[in-house]
Design a protein around this motif. Structure first.
Motif, PDB file in Angstrom:
ATOM      1  N   SER A  50       0.822  -1.212   0.000  1.00 48.03           N
ATOM      2  CA  SER A  50       0.000   0.000   0.000  1.00 48.03           C
ATOM      3  C   SER A  50       0.858   1.265   0.000  1.00 48.03           C
ATOM      4  O   SER A  50       0.512   2.252  -0.646  1.00 48.03           O
ATOM      5  N   THR A  53       2.175   1.736  -3.504  1.00 48.62           N
ATOM      6  CA  THR A  53       1.084   2.205  -4.356  1.00 48.62           C
ATOM      7  C   THR A  53       0.841   3.691  -4.158  1.00 48.62           C
ATOM      8  O   THR A  53       0.661   4.445  -5.120  1.00 48.62           O
ATOM      9  N   THR A  73      -3.736   8.069  -0.563  1.00 50.20           N
ATOM     10  CA  THR A  73      -3.972   7.593   0.801  1.00 50.20           C
ATOM     11  C   THR A  73      -5.209   6.711   0.877  1.00 50.20           C
ATOM     12  O   THR A  73      -5.185   5.639   1.498  1.00 50.20           O
ATOM     13  N   LEU A  74      -6.286   7.125   0.239  1.00 45.49           N
ATOM     14  CA  LEU A  74      -7.515   6.329   0.260  1.00 45.49           C
ATOM     15  C   LEU A  74      -7.314   4.982  -0.434  1.00 45.49           C
ATOM     16  O   LEU A  74      -7.766   3.948   0.060  1.00 45.49           O
ATOM     17  N   LEU A  75      -6.625   5.001  -1.562  1.00 44.72           N
ATOM     18  CA  LEU A  75      -6.375   3.756  -2.270  1.00 44.72           C
ATOM     19  C   LEU A  75      -5.424   2.852  -1.486  1.00 44.72           C
ATOM     20  O   LEU A  75      -5.565   1.623  -1.497  1.00 44.72           O
ATOM     21  N   PHE A  77      -5.268   2.548   1.780  1.00 49.55           N
ATOM     22  CA  PHE A  77      -6.061   1.869   2.804  1.00 49.55           C
ATOM     23  C   PHE A  77      -6.823   0.688   2.208  1.00 49.55           C
ATOM     24  O   PHE A  77      -6.869  -0.394   2.795  1.00 49.55           O
ATOM     25  N   CYS A  78      -7.412   0.885   1.056  1.00 45.55           N
ATOM     26  CA  CYS A  78      -8.164  -0.192   0.398  1.00 45.55           C
ATOM     27  C   CYS A  78      -7.245  -1.350   0.003  1.00 45.55           C
ATOM     28  O   CYS A  78      -7.599  -2.523   0.173  1.00 45.55           O
ATOM     29  N   ILE A  79      -6.073  -1.036  -0.510  1.00 48.28           N
ATOM     30  CA  ILE A  79      -5.138  -2.082  -0.935  1.00 48.28           C
ATOM     31  C   ILE A  79      -4.614  -2.866   0.264  1.00 48.28           C
ATOM     32  O   ILE A  79      -4.471  -4.088   0.200  1.00 48.28           O
ATOM     33  N   HIS A  80      -4.346  -2.180   1.373  1.00 51.72           N
ATOM     34  CA  HIS A  80      -3.872  -2.903   2.555  1.00 51.72           C
ATOM     35  C   HIS A  80      -4.942  -3.858   3.065  1.00 51.72           C
ATOM     36  O   HIS A  80      -4.643  -5.000   3.443  1.00 51.72           O
ATOM     37  N   CYS A  81      -6.171  -3.424   3.068  1.00 51.88           N
ATOM     38  CA  CYS A  81      -7.280  -4.298   3.484  1.00 51.88           C
ATOM     39  C   CYS A  81      -7.415  -5.490   2.539  1.00 51.88           C
ATOM     40  O   CYS A  81      -7.556  -6.637   2.979  1.00 51.88           O
ATOM     41  N   ALA A  82      -7.373  -5.227   1.244  1.00 53.09           N
ATOM     42  CA  ALA A  82      -7.508  -6.297   0.255  1.00 53.09           C
ATOM     43  C   ALA A  82      -6.341  -7.280   0.336  1.00 53.09           C
ATOM     44  O   ALA A  82      -6.530  -8.492   0.209  1.00 53.09           O
ATOM     45  N   TRP A  86      -6.596 -11.211   1.087  1.00 56.66           N
ATOM     46  CA  TRP A  86      -6.114 -12.115   0.047  1.00 56.66           C
ATOM     47  C   TRP A  86      -5.063 -13.085   0.575  1.00 56.66           C
ATOM     48  O   TRP A  86      -5.040 -14.245   0.167  1.00 56.66           O
TER      49      TRP A  86
END
Length: 116
Positions: A50, A53, A73-75, A77-82, A86
């Protein structure tokens, strides 16, 4: 139908295979180590993925700095969660590792290409 007229069937009791204690302890230890490795990979590998990214997005859209920083920053957070989800979703540990490290390598090379 009458129960007394039905022929009696013999049902074999299931046999339990008892493993030696050392073998079950070894298997349990391997499983726990694999889960711990996945947890560490999810936390730190997901963070690295993240962060890289966010760096690439911030460098790519450098003309509008505020928008690029918020979007990165928003992306991130989403990538770390995904990435966390995964890593525990795939069946093989090597596939989880490569799924984190290869994109990290690609993002690092992209950030080096975009420059400082």
């Amino acid at each position: 139908m009458n129960n007394s007229s039905a022929p009696e069937q013999l049902i074999a009791a299931p046999t339990l295979k008892i493993k030696p204690k050392s073998q079950t302890d070894s298997t349990l230890l391997k499983y726990r180590c694999m889960v711990f490795y996945r947890f560490v990979l999810a936390i730190f590998g997901g963070y690295l993925l993240s962060a890289l990214t966010a760096i690439v997005i911030a460098k790519a859209f450098i003309d509008s700095r505020a928008t690029a920083a918020i979007a990165a920053t928003l992306l991130a957070f989403c990538i770390h969660c995904a990435a966390f989800i995964w890593v525990f979703m795939v069946h093989k540990t090597i596939k989880a590792s490569l799924g984190i490290f290869i994109p990290c390598l690609v993002l690092w090379l992209t950030s080096q290409f975009l420059g400082a």
